[in-house]
Design an enzyme around this catalytic site. Sequence first.
Site, PDB file in Angstrom:
ATOM      1  N   GLU A  53     -12.516  -4.466  -3.230  1.00  0.00           N
ATOM      2  CA  GLU A  53     -13.233  -3.320  -3.458  1.00  0.00           C
ATOM      3  C   GLU A  53     -12.216  -2.493  -4.291  1.00  0.00           C
ATOM      4  OE1 GLU A  53     -12.462  -4.959  -0.422  1.00  0.00           O
ATOM      5  OE2 GLU A  53     -14.614  -5.933  -0.767  1.00  0.00           O
ATOM      6  N   ASN A  54     -11.221  -2.708  -4.742  1.00  0.00           N
ATOM      7  CA  ASN A  54     -10.096  -1.875  -5.621  1.00  0.00           C
ATOM      8  C   ASN A  54     -10.980  -1.238  -7.376  1.00  0.00           C
ATOM      9  OD1 ASN A  54      -6.987  -2.661  -4.637  1.00  0.00           O
ATOM     10  ND2 ASN A  54      -8.068  -0.645  -4.157  1.00  0.00           N
ATOM     11  N   ARG A  82      -0.049   7.984  -3.308  1.00  0.00           N
ATOM     12  CA  ARG A  82       0.593   8.756  -2.427  1.00  0.00           C
ATOM     13  C   ARG A  82       1.954   8.990  -2.201  1.00  0.00           C
ATOM     14  NH1 ARG A  82      -0.724   6.295   3.499  1.00  0.00           N
ATOM     15  NH2 ARG A  82      -1.636   4.890   2.115  1.00  0.00           N
ATOM     16  N   TRP A  83       2.889   8.167  -3.105  1.00  0.00           N
ATOM     17  CA  TRP A  83       3.940   8.144  -2.945  1.00  0.00           C
ATOM     18  C   TRP A  83       3.692   9.044  -4.197  1.00  0.00           C
ATOM     19  CZ3 TRP A  83       7.095   7.241  -7.348  1.00  0.00           C
ATOM     20  CH2 TRP A  83       8.083   7.061  -7.857  1.00  0.00           C
ATOM     21  N   ASP A  90       0.908  -0.984  -0.403  1.00  0.00           N
ATOM     22  CA  ASP A  90      -0.339  -0.342   0.318  1.00  0.00           C
ATOM     23  C   ASP A  90       1.128   1.051  -0.647  1.00  0.00           C
ATOM     24  OD1 ASP A  90      -2.588   1.398   0.204  1.00  0.00           O
ATOM     25  OD2 ASP A  90      -3.097   1.640   2.633  1.00  0.00           O
ATOM     26  N   GLY A  91       0.141   2.518  -0.600  1.00  0.00           N
ATOM     27  CA  GLY A  91       0.611   3.600  -0.958  1.00  0.00           C
ATOM     28  C   GLY A  91       2.054   4.162  -1.696  1.00  0.00           C
ATOM     29  N   ASN A  92       1.133   3.423  -2.770  1.00  0.00           N
ATOM     30  CA  ASN A  92       1.676   3.998  -4.127  1.00  0.00           C
ATOM     31  C   ASN A  92       1.140   5.336  -4.400  1.00  0.00           C
ATOM     32  OD1 ASN A  92       2.582   1.007  -4.512  1.00  0.00           O
ATOM     33  ND2 ASN A  92       1.228   0.352  -5.997  1.00  0.00           N
ATOM     34  N   ARG A 149     -12.307   1.659  -7.294  1.00  0.00           N
ATOM     35  CA  ARG A 149     -11.471   3.607  -7.364  1.00  0.00           C
ATOM     36  C   ARG A 149     -12.664   4.137  -9.531  1.00  0.00           C
ATOM     37  NH1 ARG A 149      -5.338   2.206  -5.646  1.00  0.00           N
ATOM     38  NH2 ARG A 149      -5.845   1.992  -3.348  1.00  0.00           N
ATOM     39  N   ARG A 158       2.412  -5.238   6.272  1.00  0.00           N
ATOM     40  CA  ARG A 158       1.418  -4.026   5.387  1.00  0.00           C
ATOM     41  C   ARG A 158       2.459  -2.559   5.424  1.00  0.00           C
ATOM     42  NH1 ARG A 158      -4.995  -2.623   4.683  1.00  0.00           N
ATOM     43  NH2 ARG A 158      -5.107  -0.498   3.289  1.00  0.00           N
ATOM     44  N   GLU A 218       1.931 -13.441  12.889  1.00  0.00           N
ATOM     45  CA  GLU A 218       2.329 -12.051  13.558  1.00  0.00           C
ATOM     46  C   GLU A 218       2.122 -10.836  12.329  1.00  0.00           C
ATOM     47  OE1 GLU A 218       3.309 -11.851  16.224  1.00  0.00           O
ATOM     48  OE2 GLU A 218       2.904 -13.641  16.105  1.00  0.00           O
TER      49      GLU A 218
HETATM   50  C1  IPE Z   1      -5.414  -2.488  -0.195  1.00  0.00           C
HETATM   51  O1  IPE Z   1      -5.225  -1.074  -0.502  1.00  0.00           O
HETATM   52  C2  IPE Z   1      -5.853  -3.478  -1.161  1.00  0.00           C
HETATM   53  C3  IPE Z   1      -3.925  -3.046  -2.104  1.00  0.00           C
HETATM   54  C4  IPE Z   1      -2.580  -2.759  -1.297  1.00  0.00           C
HETATM   55  C5  IPE Z   1      -4.290  -3.894  -3.178  1.00  0.00           C
HETATM   56  P1  IPE Z   1      -6.430  -0.502  -0.317  1.00  0.00           P
HETATM   57  O2  IPE Z   1      -5.535   1.023  -0.625  1.00  0.00           O
HETATM   58  O3  IPE Z   1      -7.178  -1.086  -1.083  1.00  0.00           O
HETATM   59  O4  IPE Z   1      -6.582  -0.251   1.091  1.00  0.00           O
HETATM   60  P2  IPE Z   1      -7.954   0.688   2.055  1.00  0.00           P
HETATM   61  O5  IPE Z   1      -8.916   1.138   1.558  1.00  0.00           O
HETATM   62  O6  IPE Z   1      -6.773   2.085   2.304  1.00  0.00           O
HETATM   63  O7  IPE Z   1      -7.951  -0.201   3.179  1.00  0.00           O
HETATM   64  C1  IPE Z   2      -1.583   0.236  -3.774  1.00  0.00           C
HETATM   65  O1  IPE Z   2      -1.171   1.362  -4.109  1.00  0.00           O
HETATM   66  C2  IPE Z   2      -2.242  -0.584  -4.842  1.00  0.00           C
HETATM   67  C3  IPE Z   2      -3.013  -0.843  -5.367  1.00  0.00           C
HETATM   68  C4  IPE Z   2      -4.692  -0.882  -4.090  1.00  0.00           C
HETATM   69  C5  IPE Z   2      -3.545  -0.964  -6.091  1.00  0.00           C
HETATM   70  P1  IPE Z   2      -2.501   2.222  -3.045  1.00  0.00           P
HETATM   71  O2  IPE Z   2      -3.960   3.052  -4.698  1.00  0.00           O
HETATM   72  O3  IPE Z   2      -3.784   2.454  -2.091  1.00  0.00           O
HETATM   73  O4  IPE Z   2      -1.738   4.204  -2.769  1.00  0.00           O
HETATM   74  P2  IPE Z   2      -2.604   4.849  -1.379  1.00  0.00           P
HETATM   75  O5  IPE Z   2      -3.336   4.500  -0.040  1.00  0.00           O
HETATM   76  O6  IPE Z   2      -3.945   5.679  -2.245  1.00  0.00           O
HETATM   77  O7  IPE Z   2      -1.198   5.716  -1.173  1.00  0.00           O
HETATM   78 MG    MG Z   3      -3.999   2.320  -0.318  1.00  0.00          MG
END
Ligand code: IPE
Ligand code: IPE
Ligand code: MG
Length: 243
Positions: A60-61, A17-18, A13-15, A64, A181, A200
């Site tokens: 859930e993605n 925001r990066w 997670d965090g792509n 988006r 995570r 863990e």
């Molecule tokens: C979880 O990340 C799913 C993946 C990393 C693929 P999300 O960014 O979708 O999670 P939430 O919505 O913040 O809980």
């Molecule tokens: C995780 O990064 C990748 C996927 C869920 C596909 P995010 O796209 O959720 O990055 P943030 O959480 O918005 O930074």
């Molecule tokens: Mg995310």
Amino acid sequence: MPTVPHHIAIVMDGNGRWAEQRKRPRNMGHKAGVKALKSTVEHSAKAGVKILTVFAFSSENWQRPRQEVTRLMDLFLRALEKEVKALHENGFRICFIGDQTAFAEELQNRMQEAADMTADNKRVTLNVAVNYGGRWDIVQAARRLAVAAQAGQFDPTELSDEVFAAHLATAGQPDPDLLIRTGGEMRISNFLLWQSAYTEFYFTPVLWPDFDAAELDRAIAAYQVRERRFGRTGRQLRAPNVA
Ligand code: IPE
Ligand code: IPE
Ligand code: MG
């Protein structure tokens, strides 16, 4: 020698925001995320990890913006085209967990090809969770068992933890020892709900594109000082033969 986790699961997670921190479109973050995945796969194999399960796209993605979903699918297809051969040559078995029926036919075919090509590889299993949800996994297992019971092929009184786990997407694989995570959120976001019962957890604020070998080593080192009690007392663990 401290033990290396046999199975590591990662919520990458965090792509977004990066990329946003760099005033770039979110897709740039996803691209950088693929690079981080590549180096993490290589480094975890060198460290001795035998199973790596990565959350690439959750059930859930789909919610988006359409453009982000389309770009993610493109990126996924291109990563498969580019990386599978080398992964195969390096002894990786690639498995996909999640409901694949929702994907475009071309993508489904590529996933099937990658899984078939690498099916006999033994060095490391790489589970890629796409359109995966922990609840989906539990429901699909329950549905298949119920259908089998109704058809008289399965006696429902025989249902046990083991039988149930054998119907999950991760059938035949041990549960994750360590779940990492990145991105700072401290939640599971519908990842491996059943399988993480005794895993863990390790949370880091590092955004996924910045995750590297040193960060993985830090997570493994944190795991190595945990005491996994599985319901027992610490004393029992240290002196297993004492009643
Ligand atoms: C979880 O990340 C799913 C993946 C990393 C693929 P999300 O960014 O979708 O999670 P939430 O919505 O913040 O809980
Ligand atoms: C995780 O990064 C990748 C996927 C869920 C596909 P995010 O796209 O959720 O990055 P943030 O959480 O918005 O930074
Ligand atoms: Mg995310």
